[in-house]
Design an enzyme around this catalytic site. Sequence first.
Site, short mmCIF file in Angstrom:
data_model
loop_
_atom_site.label_atom_id
_atom_site.label_comp_id
_atom_site.label_asym_id
_atom_site.label_seq_id
_atom_site.Cartn_x
_atom_site.Cartn_y
_atom_site.Cartn_z
N ARG A 239 0.81 -1.22 0.00
CA ARG A 239 0.00 0.00 0.00
C ARG A 239 0.85 1.27 0.00
NH1 ARG A 239 -1.08 -3.95 2.23
NH2 ARG A 239 -3.07 -5.01 2.14
N THR A 240 1.73 1.39 0.97
CA THR A 240 2.44 2.66 1.17
C THR A 240 3.35 2.98 -0.01
OG1 THR A 240 2.41 2.09 3.51
CG2 THR A 240 3.76 3.96 2.88
N LYS B 162 28.08 -3.91 1.89
CA LYS B 162 28.44 -3.44 3.24
C LYS B 162 28.58 -1.93 3.35
CE LYS B 162 28.64 -7.69 4.67
NZ LYS B 162 27.30 -8.22 4.97
N ARG C 1 11.07 3.53 4.75
CA ARG C 1 10.51 2.53 5.68
C ARG C 1 11.65 1.68 6.20
NH1 ARG C 1 5.29 -1.30 4.92
NH2 ARG C 1 4.35 0.74 5.33
N HIS D 186 3.82 5.85 11.75
CA HIS D 186 3.47 5.71 10.32
C HIS D 186 2.49 6.84 10.02
CE1 HIS D 186 2.65 4.09 6.49
NE2 HIS D 186 2.31 2.85 6.78
N1 CP Z 1 -0.68 -0.21 5.88
C1 CP Z 1 0.53 -0.40 5.34
O1 CP Z 1 1.49 0.26 5.71
O2 CP Z 1 0.56 -1.36 4.37
P1 CP Z 1 1.86 -1.78 3.55
O3 CP Z 1 2.77 -2.52 4.50
O4 CP Z 1 1.33 -2.70 2.44
O5 CP Z 1 2.50 -0.54 3.01
#
Ligand code: CP
Length: 308
Positions: A55-56, A84, A105, A134
């Site tokens: 999604r993100t 490394k 992320r 998040h």
């Molecule tokens: N909700 C969410 O962060 O989904 P993803 O891990 O698919 O990005």
Amino acid sequence: MSKHLISINDLTKKQIENVLNNANKFFAENKNKEHNDNPPSSKILVNFFFENSTRTRTSFEIAAKKLGYKVVNIDISMSSLSKKETIIDTAKTINAMNPNFITIRHNSSGMVKLLSNYIDNASIINAGDGTNEHPSQALLDLFTIKQHKPHINNLKVAICGDVLHSRVARSNIILLNKFGAKISLIMPQTLITNQYQKWVKDKWNIDIYNNINAGIKDADVIMMLRIQKERLSGCYFPSMNEYYKLFGLDHNKLKNAKKDTIILHPGPINRDVEISSELADDNSRSLILNQVESGIAVRQAILSHFDT
Ligand code: CP
């Protein structure tokens, strides 16, 4: 104005209202198949993801492309990290390429904040750091809630599940409290620490329940959280079956909430663990895919806010 979106606290309430208002405009445009997206611009967004995402990552890419930006997805396994190079040197290297945005992320809480010390050419968007925050997920959650329940002040929001490991819960607690929602948390006692309980009780006056039927009573919104199997080391509950029986939401348990209660889940869902398959697919109550759709518009609005 903050250059980065690392925490919900990087935005004032007024700025959040502006972002959500802008997201409304993008949402309507995205529904209109005749609408032309922005012409190409020289702006570049880099997706720098160390954890899996559907999604993100995808919605930041679509949102950026709708705004006319170019998008680069870094494949961590093909990057010099596998030779490394340190993550800080990699971040400095990407920064030297002068992108406008870097979404990050990482499985370590605080890593996005750490990397922000080495990135001054781009705005960083925290796309999820460990169990910490998040923020774009919480903003799209609030946007989705407001589409169905416009008045957030005193709205009863029950957040249920793996609170301990949920960055979504943490960002939502901060965000929903800015708008006066009345939050309750529901989880097995093992999925919250004493420190976390103190934080939510002392700072936010949040009620904590170990019984889902009591916790969702009178809730306007129920936000189910994913069991974060990748972060569970040790035994937090005896089995997934038992978790589902005690804390999973289904149509039967939902009778304890209001008749018009809406259900959110950030996804990905574990069917018949956090939520029954039937309820997850019941579009009259479950807004899981609406959240995904909102995610594009909200991320367009976030990028526009930080596009200076
Ligand atoms: N909700 C969410 O962060 O989904 P993803 O891990 O698919 O990005």
